[in-house]
Design a protein around this motif. Sequence first.
Motif, short mmCIF file in Angstrom:
data_model
loop_
_atom_site.label_atom_id
_atom_site.label_comp_id
_atom_site.label_asym_id
_atom_site.label_seq_id
_atom_site.Cartn_x
_atom_site.Cartn_y
_atom_site.Cartn_z
N LEU A 221 -23.20 -30.01 -48.07
CA LEU A 221 -23.66 -28.97 -48.99
C LEU A 221 -25.16 -28.87 -49.02
CD1 LEU A 221 -21.04 -29.33 -51.86
CD2 LEU A 221 -21.12 -27.64 -50.26
N MET A 255 -6.22 -14.50 -40.13
CA MET A 255 -6.28 -13.40 -41.28
C MET A 255 -6.70 -12.05 -40.96
SD MET A 255 -8.12 -14.94 -44.69
CE MET A 255 -9.89 -14.38 -44.54
N CYS A 265 -10.57 -3.88 -40.75
CA CYS A 265 -11.54 -4.55 -41.84
C CYS A 265 -12.23 -5.57 -40.78
CB CYS A 265 -10.79 -5.62 -42.86
SG CYS A 265 -10.16 -4.67 -44.11
N MET A 269 -16.38 -5.37 -40.84
CA MET A 269 -17.15 -6.41 -41.22
C MET A 269 -17.71 -7.09 -39.85
SD MET A 269 -14.81 -7.73 -44.21
CE MET A 269 -15.73 -9.42 -44.49
N PHE B 247 -17.97 -25.35 -48.46
CA PHE B 247 -19.05 -24.49 -47.79
C PHE B 247 -18.44 -23.40 -47.05
CE2 PHE B 247 -21.76 -25.22 -43.42
CZ PHE B 247 -22.28 -23.92 -43.68
N LEU B 248 -17.54 -23.67 -46.35
CA LEU B 248 -16.77 -22.32 -45.45
C LEU B 248 -16.17 -21.46 -46.62
CD1 LEU B 248 -16.00 -23.79 -42.08
CD2 LEU B 248 -17.85 -22.60 -42.78
N ARG B 250 -17.09 -20.78 -49.37
CA ARG B 250 -18.15 -20.04 -50.02
C ARG B 250 -18.77 -18.83 -49.11
NH1 ARG B 250 -22.55 -24.48 -52.53
NH2 ARG B 250 -21.08 -25.56 -53.14
N GLU B 251 -18.67 -19.31 -47.78
CA GLU B 251 -19.09 -18.23 -46.69
C GLU B 251 -18.38 -17.20 -46.66
OE1 GLU B 251 -21.96 -18.19 -44.68
OE2 GLU B 251 -22.92 -20.12 -45.68
N VAL B 252 -17.08 -17.50 -46.54
CA VAL B 252 -16.02 -16.36 -46.53
C VAL B 252 -16.14 -15.50 -47.79
CG1 VAL B 252 -13.50 -15.94 -46.35
CG2 VAL B 252 -14.53 -17.57 -44.89
N MET B 255 -19.19 -13.20 -47.66
CA MET B 255 -18.63 -12.33 -46.48
C MET B 255 -18.14 -11.04 -47.15
SD MET B 255 -17.12 -13.68 -42.76
CE MET B 255 -15.63 -13.66 -43.27
N PHE B 256 -17.20 -11.37 -47.83
CA PHE B 256 -16.34 -10.22 -48.59
C PHE B 256 -17.04 -9.53 -49.78
CE2 PHE B 256 -12.76 -12.00 -46.18
CZ PHE B 256 -12.26 -10.99 -45.82
N ARG B 258 -20.35 -8.89 -49.61
CA ARG B 258 -21.53 -8.44 -49.02
C ARG B 258 -21.89 -7.04 -49.69
NH1 ARG B 258 -22.69 -11.54 -44.20
NH2 ARG B 258 -22.66 -13.08 -45.72
N LEU B 261 -17.99 -1.87 -48.70
CA LEU B 261 -17.03 -1.75 -47.54
C LEU B 261 -16.18 -3.10 -47.68
CD1 LEU B 261 -18.12 0.06 -44.53
CD2 LEU B 261 -16.08 0.67 -45.58
N SER B 262 -16.89 -4.06 -47.79
CA SER B 262 -16.37 -5.37 -47.51
C SER B 262 -15.41 -5.78 -48.63
CB SER B 262 -17.54 -6.56 -47.18
OG SER B 262 -18.19 -6.72 -48.07
N MET B 264 -14.02 -3.68 -50.51
CA MET B 264 -12.74 -2.99 -50.32
C MET B 264 -11.66 -3.89 -49.32
SD MET B 264 -12.05 0.86 -48.31
CE MET B 264 -12.37 0.04 -46.52
N CYS B 265 -12.53 -4.32 -48.37
CA CYS B 265 -11.48 -5.24 -47.36
C CYS B 265 -10.98 -6.16 -48.20
CB CYS B 265 -12.32 -5.78 -46.24
SG CYS B 265 -12.84 -4.40 -44.91
N LEU B 273 -6.05 -13.60 -48.21
CA LEU B 273 -7.09 -14.10 -49.03
C LEU B 273 -6.81 -15.44 -49.82
CD1 LEU B 273 -10.09 -11.62 -49.47
CD2 LEU B 273 -10.34 -13.99 -48.20
#
Lengths: 342, 342
Positions: A221, A255, A265, A269, B247-248, B250-252, B255-256, B258, B261-262, B264-265, B273
Amino acid sequence: MRSSVRIIVDAMGGDNAPEAVVKGALSVHGQGGVEIILAGREEEILAAAGGSVPAGVQVVDAREVIEICDDPATAFKRKKDSSVTVGLTMLKNGEGDAFVSAGSTGALLSAATLIVKRVRGIRRAALCPVIPTATGRAVLIDCGANAECTAEYLTQFAYLGSFYARRVLGVKRPRVGLLNIGAEPSKGDALRHETYPILQAAGERGELNFIGNIEAKEAILGGCDVIVSDGFAGNIMLKSIEGVGSFLGREVKGMFLRSGLSKMCALLMKGSLRTFKEKIDPDTIGGTAFIGISKPVIKAHGSSGERAIAQAVRQAAAVARSGIIADIEANVSRMHPSAEQL
Amino acid sequence: MRSSVRIIVDAMGGDNAPEAVVKGALSVHGQGGVEIILAGREEEILAAAGGSVPAGVQVVDAREVIEICDDPATAFKRKKDSSVTVGLTMLKNGEGDAFVSAGSTGALLSAATLIVKRVRGIRRAALCPVIPTATGRAVLIDCGANAECTAEYLTQFAYLGSFYARRVLGVKRPRVGLLNIGAEPSKGDALRHETYPILQAAGERGELNFIGNIEAKEAILGGCDVIVSDGFAGNIMLKSIEGVGSFLGREVKGMFLRSGLSKMCALLMKGSLRTFKEKIDPDTIGGTAFIGISKPVIKAHGSSGERAIAQAVRQAAAVARSGIIADIEANVSRMHPSAEQL
């Protein structure tokens, strides 16, 4: 333009050699003063390069190839005309500034240690990959060269990793953490108990920015810049990171492939997905430096493609220019457990 | 309906105690024959339960609470009226079938070992979490109880983990791997070199389905059902998995979040998800069993919310009903390094 730096590349090492290795290396030739020297079977190198190599690229013929089945400890000696033995001998003789190989880690480590030699006073060379963290990146030292370590080795790794983070990654005062199973000084095994006060004393003398024990989760982290470990636990950490990255990368991909809507999507993205993919892609990081050897030696991933090789060559150039080896040579006398008793 | 099973829950342990612990435990009461016994300060338990507990739920008053700052080795002795000491004493006396706590791991392990005791002949109890893998799940044994191990401990862990995978997870012939830094028998340190032939011999006798050494990456990708490790490397693996997952994850999420549009995805892909989130959520897995203790003891994550506690209670019921302890008792004589020399 920066002064030139000559990178010797083992054209025969790795799953995708010689094609991807040769192409990847050549793609960096001439960029920022990088000059490529390719070691391996000349006709195979030329074929991979499309018949001929660009002006200024040197091809050094070496007829033998070290295979995965060769004994790592002795392969470079038995195969004196191998690309690894020939390339590392050139490095030793000053006919190049760094060496890159995607071949067997064990064989490369033995050969580098015995041909190029360690910096005088350094007990063991260490594998020092740079791993992605939630807030940037960190150096993990050691991650597999030394399954069994002493407190002296770990102390040296702390200094070596700190120099690497400062010189190669540009971190001003690298935070050095001792990888452990809890944060308190009392945590862990005898090796950690012995190492902790030595690093603490080095911190008090201002030689290291030692922040204490660090757990694997906190390190990932972003809790420190240098993760100090024996090679066994360090390898378990590195391979766990790779495993989860690969596993979750596939999950995310799946996914987005599930339905027409999710595929739409993925298109919407695209940019974010590319950034995510790069974060978990080992090729983005490049190779793993062998720190403690008296000249820069970089191990690229065995499965390296062109891009990964290019990245490892750039990294080798950065290490060669960084001044880290001068740092190590100048400070090796401080890196001993007894130093804190002076 | 299945026969009833009585789960004693430490109402005072964990970051969210007593509220989330009491609510989580009560949510499982009566399901599939589970009967809840809550140990802790009665008035706090009743308040957390909304004034009173449902019929059939037993509340056992215990006035003291073991805190994180208490010495784990002695806390349960000095605080004889703590929820942990009272609850484990009930377990020992047969007034319950399993014990669940989200409190201090070290204190719980010491207390369980000294009050409930290990199965006769078992050298060390081990922490045995179930981790998600690319193809299902695997048991990781040990992951922190024993920083320093002998080949005998690792041999016992191999059997204990194999019984757990078979009895609790329902795997017919669990594939047992020795966590190591390479697949070949020659890889690793002295401890792995000593343990390998013992496990191999147990495999040849048909007592274990030993598949050899396994690297952390391959284990995470689903290469075995039981990962045998010393507690140091096992903890590094577990915490690395948690770190990369966090970590990943949070990244994902980022990403959604951002853009419009994202976002909405994220709505369009809600179901996928949720599935992804569950895969990396430690709460889905439940707690970590202390294997080797003569009765079932389950450690829930310190940060457990209601759902995680409910899951840990279900897991405790599954362990209590599984017959694993009878398995261990019946086979303990085989679990010694010398057995292969018979």
